[in-house]
Design a protein around this motif. Structure first.
Motif, PDB file in Angstrom:
ATOM      1  N   ASP A  83       0.820  -1.215   0.000  1.00 19.61           N
ATOM      2  CA  ASP A  83       0.000   0.000   0.000  1.00 19.61           C
ATOM      3  C   ASP A  83       0.850   1.259   0.000  1.00 19.61           C
ATOM      4  O   ASP A  83       0.443   2.309  -0.506  1.00 19.61           O
ATOM      5  CB  ASP A  83      -0.932   0.003   1.222  1.00 19.61           C
ATOM      6  N   SER A  84       2.040   1.206   0.577  1.00 13.54           N
ATOM      7  CA  SER A  84       2.927   2.375   0.630  1.00 13.54           C
ATOM      8  C   SER A  84       4.001   2.344  -0.445  1.00 13.54           C
ATOM      9  O   SER A  84       4.843   3.241  -0.505  1.00 13.54           O
ATOM     10  CB  SER A  84       3.592   2.462   2.013  1.00 13.54           C
ATOM     11  N   ALA A 109       9.472   2.683   1.060  1.00 16.13           N
ATOM     12  CA  ALA A 109       8.140   2.370   1.574  1.00 16.13           C
ATOM     13  C   ALA A 109       8.195   2.005   3.043  1.00 16.13           C
ATOM     14  O   ALA A 109       7.364   2.434   3.851  1.00 16.13           O
ATOM     15  CB  ALA A 109       7.518   1.244   0.759  1.00 16.13           C
ATOM     16  N   ARG A 153       8.588   5.028   5.180  1.00 13.39           N
ATOM     17  CA  ARG A 153       7.330   5.776   5.327  1.00 13.39           C
ATOM     18  C   ARG A 153       6.404   5.097   6.330  1.00 13.39           C
ATOM     19  O   ARG A 153       5.619   5.745   7.002  1.00 13.39           O
ATOM     20  CB  ARG A 153       6.630   5.900   3.963  1.00 13.39           C
ATOM     21  N   ILE A 154       6.480   3.757   6.423  1.00 10.00           N
ATOM     22  CA  ILE A 154       5.593   3.001   7.316  1.00 10.00           C
ATOM     23  C   ILE A 154       6.027   3.130   8.769  1.00 10.00           C
ATOM     24  O   ILE A 154       5.186   3.289   9.673  1.00 10.00           O
ATOM     25  CB  ILE A 154       5.563   1.514   6.901  1.00 10.00           C
TER      26      ILE A 154
END
Length: 317
Positions: free
Chosen positions: A246-247, A289, A292-293
């Motif tokens: 998703d990211s 990613a 970012r998570i």
């Protein structure tokens, strides 16, 4: 009593006439006996010389009486004339006074009539002005009522239009909401179907994707110790991989390129370390990613294989 110039002249003439009469009667108008021509004496008359003075006195008295009567008559006539003139003058003055009074009365009546007419005209004009003002006031009142009626009708029309527009908007909004809800439901159903398809596909391939735990109990090298641990690790690994996807910003050039990703997850879900092997660009985007998570849901305490997870990540566009 004052006399006019004509009256005074008449009296003066009468007095002169009376004086002339007096002089006339005082004069001895007895004619002297004519001298007889010498003729032969026919007869002789006897004269009583004693009676001549008496006759003369009688004539004098008669003359005086005549003079008195003439003066009396002249005075009477003068008085009558003066009285007549005075009466005429008085009548004239009375007529003049009457005329003056009549003129004054006529002037007063004319002024009164003019005043009455002026008052009547002023009253008529005032009444006319009052009628005009009343008509104007009535017209203004009627115009005000018409304006209020028009305004009320306009407001009612506006309100009706707004209500109709509101109803139409509500209907359209409802229709749009229903359509949106339908689209969302369809999208959600599609998403769930796709998610379910992905989940099933993942579950099918999870055994190959998850290579095993580096520090948990088990058979080592990703071999599950029992079915419960395997199922638990598969479910948690699927959750972690779904979050990463998703990211993950996938580029078209990365399509189909597979990398091997190892992620270490602490008890509270924070990422403690990650490694990636394979295509450098794909690995770079996967690491970005993860940054970012920051963290994942805490792994189950009873799942020892969930602390270090190995993935195969293949971008598909």
């Amino acid at each position: 009593m004052k006399y006019s110039l004509a009256s005074s002249a008449a009296i003066a003439v009468l007095l002169h006439l009376a004086l002339f009469a007096v002089l006339y009667f005082n004069a001895d108008f007895t004619p002297e006996p004519p001298k007889e021509k010498e003729k032969p004496l026919i007869h002789a008359t006897m004269v009583d010389y004693e009676s001549l003075p008496a006759q003369k006195e009688a004539r004098r008295k008669a003359a005086l009486e005549a003079k008195r009567k003439a003066e009396e008559e002249a005075r009477r006539k003068a008085e009558a004339e003066a009285r007549k003139k005075a009466e005429a003058e008085a009548k004239k003055r009375a007529e003049a006074e009457a005329k003056k009074k009549a003129e004054a009365e006529a002037r007063r009546k004319a002024e009164e009539e003019a005043r009455r007419q002026a008052e009547a005209e002023a009253r008529r004009k005032a009444e006319e002005q009052a009628r005009i003002e009343a008509a104007q006031k009535a017209a203004q009142e009627e115009a005000r009522k018409q304006a209020e009626l028009a305004l009320r009708k306009a407001e009612e029309a506006k309100k009706k239009a707004e209500e109709e527009a509101k109803k139409k908007a509500e209907a359209e909004a409802k229709k749009k909401a229903e359509e949106e809800a339908k689209k969302k439901a369809e999208a959600e159903a599609k998403r769930k179907a796709e998610e379910e398809a992905r989940r099933k596909a993942r579950e099918k391939s999870l055994e190959d994707d998850i290579l095993g735990s580096l520090d948990g109990p088990g058979n080592g090298q990703g071999t599950p110790g029992n079915n419960a641990q395997l199922e638990m690790a598969q479910r948690y690994g699927l959750t972690v991989k779904s979050i990463i996807e998703d990211s993950w910003h996938v580029e078209k050039a990365m399509n189909g390129k597979t990398v091997n990703l190892t992620v270490k997850i602490s008890e509270n879900g924070s990422i403690s370390g990650q490694t990636c092997t394979g295509d450098s660009r794909v690995c770079q985007t996967v690491i970005q990613a993860l940054e970012r998570i920051h963290s994942f849901p805490p792994p189950p305490k009873e799942c020892s294989d969930c602390r270090v997870i190995h993935f195969k990540m293949t971008p598909k566009i």
